[in-house]
Design an enzyme around this catalytic site. Structure first.
Site, mmCIF file in Angstrom:
data_model
loop_
_atom_site.group_PDB
_atom_site.id
_atom_site.type_symbol
_atom_site.label_atom_id
_atom_site.label_comp_id
_atom_site.label_asym_id
_atom_site.label_seq_id
_atom_site.Cartn_x
_atom_site.Cartn_y
_atom_site.Cartn_z
ATOM 1 N N LYS A 183 0.675 -1.139 -0.291
ATOM 2 C CA LYS A 183 0.244 -0.358 -0.073
ATOM 3 C C LYS A 183 0.304 1.187 0.002
ATOM 4 C CE LYS A 183 -1.998 2.764 1.915
ATOM 5 N NZ LYS A 183 -1.478 4.537 1.720
ATOM 6 N N GLY A 236 6.633 5.046 8.271
ATOM 7 C CA GLY A 236 6.086 6.548 7.712
ATOM 8 C C GLY A 236 6.343 7.604 9.281
ATOM 9 N N GLU A 239 3.501 8.337 14.434
ATOM 10 C CA GLU A 239 2.009 9.049 14.620
ATOM 11 C C GLU A 239 1.618 7.663 14.549
ATOM 12 O OE1 GLU A 239 0.158 12.437 13.234
ATOM 13 O OE2 GLU A 239 -1.363 12.037 13.885
ATOM 14 N N GLY A 241 2.844 5.270 12.895
ATOM 15 C CA GLY A 241 3.371 3.841 13.758
ATOM 16 C C GLY A 241 2.990 3.011 14.813
ATOM 17 N N GLU A 258 10.269 1.621 10.615
ATOM 18 C CA GLU A 258 10.621 2.201 10.775
ATOM 19 C C GLU A 258 10.495 3.643 10.467
ATOM 20 O OE1 GLU A 258 13.956 1.548 9.544
ATOM 21 O OE2 GLU A 258 13.624 -0.827 9.576
ATOM 22 N N CYS A 292 14.238 10.713 6.067
ATOM 23 C CA CYS A 292 13.852 9.762 7.536
ATOM 24 C C CYS A 292 15.433 10.461 8.242
ATOM 25 C CB CYS A 292 13.258 8.080 7.565
ATOM 26 S SG CYS A 292 14.639 7.914 6.548
ATOM 27 N N GLU A 389 10.419 16.775 13.908
ATOM 28 C CA GLU A 389 10.398 16.282 13.173
ATOM 29 C C GLU A 389 9.766 17.087 12.090
ATOM 30 O OE1 GLU A 389 9.357 12.747 10.678
ATOM 31 O OE2 GLU A 389 11.582 12.747 9.720
HETATM 32 P P1 NAD Z 1 2.489 8.844 7.255
HETATM 33 O O1 NAD Z 1 3.101 8.573 8.455
HETATM 34 O O2 NAD Z 1 1.865 9.701 6.993
HETATM 35 O O3 NAD Z 1 2.362 7.381 5.743
HETATM 36 C C1 NAD Z 1 3.166 6.646 5.410
HETATM 37 C C2 NAD Z 1 1.862 5.865 4.757
HETATM 38 O O4 NAD Z 1 1.804 5.051 6.053
HETATM 39 C C3 NAD Z 1 1.199 6.216 3.672
HETATM 40 O O5 NAD Z 1 1.375 5.011 2.816
HETATM 41 C C4 NAD Z 1 -0.086 6.109 4.334
HETATM 42 O O6 NAD Z 1 -0.737 6.430 3.270
HETATM 43 C C5 NAD Z 1 -0.239 5.410 5.109
HETATM 44 N N1 NAD Z 1 -0.508 5.860 5.759
HETATM 45 C C6 NAD Z 1 -1.446 7.622 6.822
HETATM 46 N N2 NAD Z 1 -2.480 6.682 7.625
HETATM 47 C C7 NAD Z 1 -2.477 5.255 7.899
HETATM 48 C C8 NAD Z 1 -3.579 4.997 9.288
HETATM 49 N N3 NAD Z 1 -4.484 5.242 10.093
HETATM 50 N N4 NAD Z 1 -3.152 3.399 8.579
HETATM 51 C C9 NAD Z 1 -2.128 3.113 8.049
HETATM 52 N N5 NAD Z 1 -1.407 3.173 6.757
HETATM 53 C C10 NAD Z 1 -1.782 4.910 7.116
HETATM 54 O O7 NAD Z 1 4.212 9.332 6.621
HETATM 55 P P2 NAD Z 1 4.803 10.543 5.070
HETATM 56 O O8 NAD Z 1 4.687 11.597 5.167
HETATM 57 O O9 NAD Z 1 4.246 9.825 4.014
HETATM 58 O O10 NAD Z 1 6.309 10.044 5.671
HETATM 59 C C11 NAD Z 1 7.040 10.403 5.951
HETATM 60 C C12 NAD Z 1 7.550 10.554 7.352
HETATM 61 O O11 NAD Z 1 8.325 8.534 6.644
HETATM 62 C C13 NAD Z 1 8.386 11.176 8.262
HETATM 63 O O12 NAD Z 1 8.681 10.709 9.917
HETATM 64 C C14 NAD Z 1 9.703 10.186 7.610
HETATM 65 O O13 NAD Z 1 10.969 10.676 9.009
HETATM 66 C C15 NAD Z 1 9.337 8.755 8.068
HETATM 67 N N6 NAD Z 1 9.801 8.113 6.954
HETATM 68 C C16 NAD Z 1 10.492 6.437 7.389
HETATM 69 C C17 NAD Z 1 11.773 6.183 6.825
HETATM 70 C C18 NAD Z 1 12.501 5.013 7.841
HETATM 71 O O14 NAD Z 1 13.556 4.116 7.286
HETATM 72 N N7 NAD Z 1 12.869 5.234 9.333
HETATM 73 C C19 NAD Z 1 12.001 6.428 5.947
HETATM 74 C C20 NAD Z 1 11.377 6.892 4.687
HETATM 75 C C21 NAD Z 1 10.296 7.983 5.613
#
Ligand code: NAD
Length: 538
Positions: A183, A236, A239, A241, A258, A292, A389
């Site tokens: 997804k 992602g 929050e 996570g 992650e 990230c 962040e």
């Molecule tokens: P996000 O948490 O908003 O979204 C990530 C994914 O989760 C998306 O596919 C989104 O559609 C999905 N999602 C959103 N709400 C959800 C829910 N309630 N239930 C299940 N899935 C849901 O993050 P983003 O804005 O897409 O990405 C930025 C974040 O990702 C930053 O915090 C960044 O640090 C982190 N990130 C971490 C790594 C790592 O390896 N640690 C790598 C890349 C990005």
């Protein structure tokens, strides 16, 4: 080098469920916008919960009854390698699509495509090399450990590295014999849909790799809580996570997280000045700061602070911000209007908190979501701009007086993803790296990482590791197999015989053993050999 595309045709995509290219069951679509131009470039299905359910059913069938988990590692590896070859053949086209859907510079996106292909190659090879182990256990037993696939895995990914994040999950998952529903982030699903086409082309069986496009809050949420999903691998925000972890608790599914970071980049006075300046800029402005592991807190020794900051600011001011596919651009746009709003909000917060804005702090005029490279100096680590962040091109610079203080500042955060130290003193570098509470560290460099090395964070930056052998282990269950080598009954419930002592074979000390005697029957061998001196009830 790619040229800026000038045709305005909107691409129409379907999603890939149960081996078919399909629309959402209710026909709903969402638009993908090019952040460089703020124009719609594609439409993708906006899946319903019914679509997600169909994907789970197909995945379950593929895992429980399909050929994929039953192929041997060599056969699975061959298909993953074929996919890697295809990604390399299409790298230019895929990189352009990546740049267009989320604003990453082409020069960065093309590197991602190479890394994506390598990740599939790497796990294709690694899985062939991975085996179990045999254990030294007491008694006439052979004890061994084998690794088996977890089952139906779901990958939920962010928009900042769409292809690479998909590969970090799909490659180890599929190599280990799992099936995966991916997804992607709603704003950037296009290259992942192309990845599904590649897997279809190379002949992955139906239901093994599916891509469902839709809202995270609805589809991601449904998959994370689904009882027939065995594992969710999420990258992602912290929050979301935490939310995924709570949802996964309902059926105690495996969860890999992650999450975000606010990583320290520590520069000592004895560092190579030019290299450290360059590393500070790369640390925060690569990927428009939407990384990230970005070195978003620059911690600089006071002895060189003024000179370092002066040079850094003038170099940041010279960075050319422009369209992702323009070969002169040195930094692309932010991914979306929403991300631009977030960056603007934090710059406002920084000013209100009293952080000194040394450069940047404004969005650029015209179409597209562009923001200036921005640096706050003389920042206190307690400020929100130093603790939260931002995920954009905003650097905070914090002075320090000695090594101890540098480490304290570096670790004073809820995050623990990455960190770097710049110094020519190797023992100091090692002391500081050891003291950093972070999963990914660098000395005299920033950002390079490898499929072979584990990726993941301490503290609220995540749980588990992707990549390397650690990444493969996450997608396996561990099974112990114990084989009795004596052919004798355990005899626990054979009344009237002295040997009926549960567990007796395990407790008899070696010194009590004696060789077999002539005439002892085979059924009694194990008892006689191991438990001559045992008393009933022992
Ligand atoms: P996000 O948490 O908003 O979204 C990530 C994914 O989760 C998306 O596919 C989104 O559609 C999905 N999602 C959103 N709400 C959800 C829910 N309630 N239930 C299940 N899935 C849901 O993050 P983003 O804005 O897409 O990405 C930025 C974040 O990702 C930053 O915090 C960044 O640090 C982190 N990130 C971490 C790594 C790592 O390896 N640690 C790598 C890349 C990005």
């Amino acid at each position: 080098m790619a040229a800026v595309p000038n045709d305005t045709k909107i691409l129409e995509y379907q999603m890939f469920i149960a081996g078919e290219w399909v629309d959402a069951e209710d026909g709903a679509v969402s638009e993908v916008v090019d952040p460089s131009t703020d124009t719609t470039i594609a439409r993708v299905p906006k899946a319903t919960v019914g679509d997600a359910e169909r994907a789970v059913r197909a995945a379950r069938e593929a895992f429980d009854h399909g050929p994929w988990p039953r192929l041997n590692a060599v056969e699975r590896g061959a298909l993953l390698r074929a996919a890697a070859d295809r990604i390399r053949e299409r790298a230019d086209e895929l990189a352009r699509l990546e740049s267009m859907q989320m604003g990453k510079l082409y020069s960065e996106a093309i590197v991602d495509m190479g890394d994506t292909a390598h990740t599939f190659d790497y796990y294709a090879g690694l899985v062939q090399d991975s085996g179990g182990e045999t254990l030294n256990v007491p008694g006439e037993t052979m004890s061994m450990v084998v690794r088996e696939p977890v089952g139906v895995t779901v990958g939920i990914t962010p928009w900042n590295y769409p292809m690479l994040m998909a590969a970090w999950k799909a490659a180890p998952s599929l190599a280990a014999g799992n099936v995966m529903i991916l997804k992607p982030a709603s704003v950037s699903p296009l290259t992942n849909l192309e990845l599904a086409k590649i897997f279809e082309e190379v002949g992955l069986p139906e239901g093994v790799f599916q891509v469902i496009t839709g809202s995270g809050g609805e589809i991601g949420d449904y998959l994370a809580g689904h009882a027939d999903v065995d594992m969710v691998a999420f990258t992602g925000s912290v929050e979301v996570g935490k939310h995924i972890m709570r949802k996964g608790a309902d059926n105690v599914k495996k969860v890999g997280l992650e999450l975000g970071g606010k990583s320290p980049n520590i520069v000592f006075a004895d560092a190579d000045f030019e290299a450290a300046i360059d590393g500070a800029l790369v640390g925060i402005f690569a990927g428009t700061g939407e990384v990230c592991s970005a070195g978003s807190r620059l911690i600089v020794e006071r002895a060189i602070y003024d000179r370092f900051v002066g040079e850094l600011v003038s170099r940041a001011m010279a960075i050319k911000v422009g369209p992702a596919l323009d070969e002169d651009s040195e930094m692309g746009p932010l991914v979306s209007q929403q991300q631009l709003d977030t960056v603007e909000k934090y710059v406002r917060i920084g000013r209100e908190e009293g952080a000194k804005l040394a450069t940047g702090g404004r969005r650029l005029e015209g179409r597209g979501f562009y923001y200036e490279p921005t640096i706050f100096v003389d920042v206190d680590n307690k400020m929100r701009v130093a603790q939260e962040e931002i995920f954009g091109p905003v650097l905070v610079v914090i002075p320090f007086d000695d090594e101890k203080q540098a480490v304290e500042i570096a670790n004073d955060t809820i995050y623990g993803l990455a960190g770097a130290v710049w110094t020519k003193d190797v023992t100091k570098a090692m002391r500081v790296v050891k003291a950093l509470r972070a999963g990914i560290t660098w000395v005299n460099t920033y950002h390079p990482t490898y499929s072979e090395a584990p990726w993941g964070g301490y503290k609220q930056s995540g749980i588990g590791r992707e990549l390397g052998t650690y990444g493969l282990d996450e997608y396996t269950e561990v099974k112990q197999i114990n084989i009795d080598l004596t052919d004798a009954p355990m005899g626990v419930y054979q009344r009237g015989k002295e040997k009926n002592v549960a567990g007796s074979r395990r407790v008899v000390p070696l010194s009590d053993r004696r060789p077999f005697r002539e005439g002892e029957n085979k059924a009694d061998e194990s008892w006689v050999q191991f438990c001559e001196n045992c008393k009933p009830g022992m």
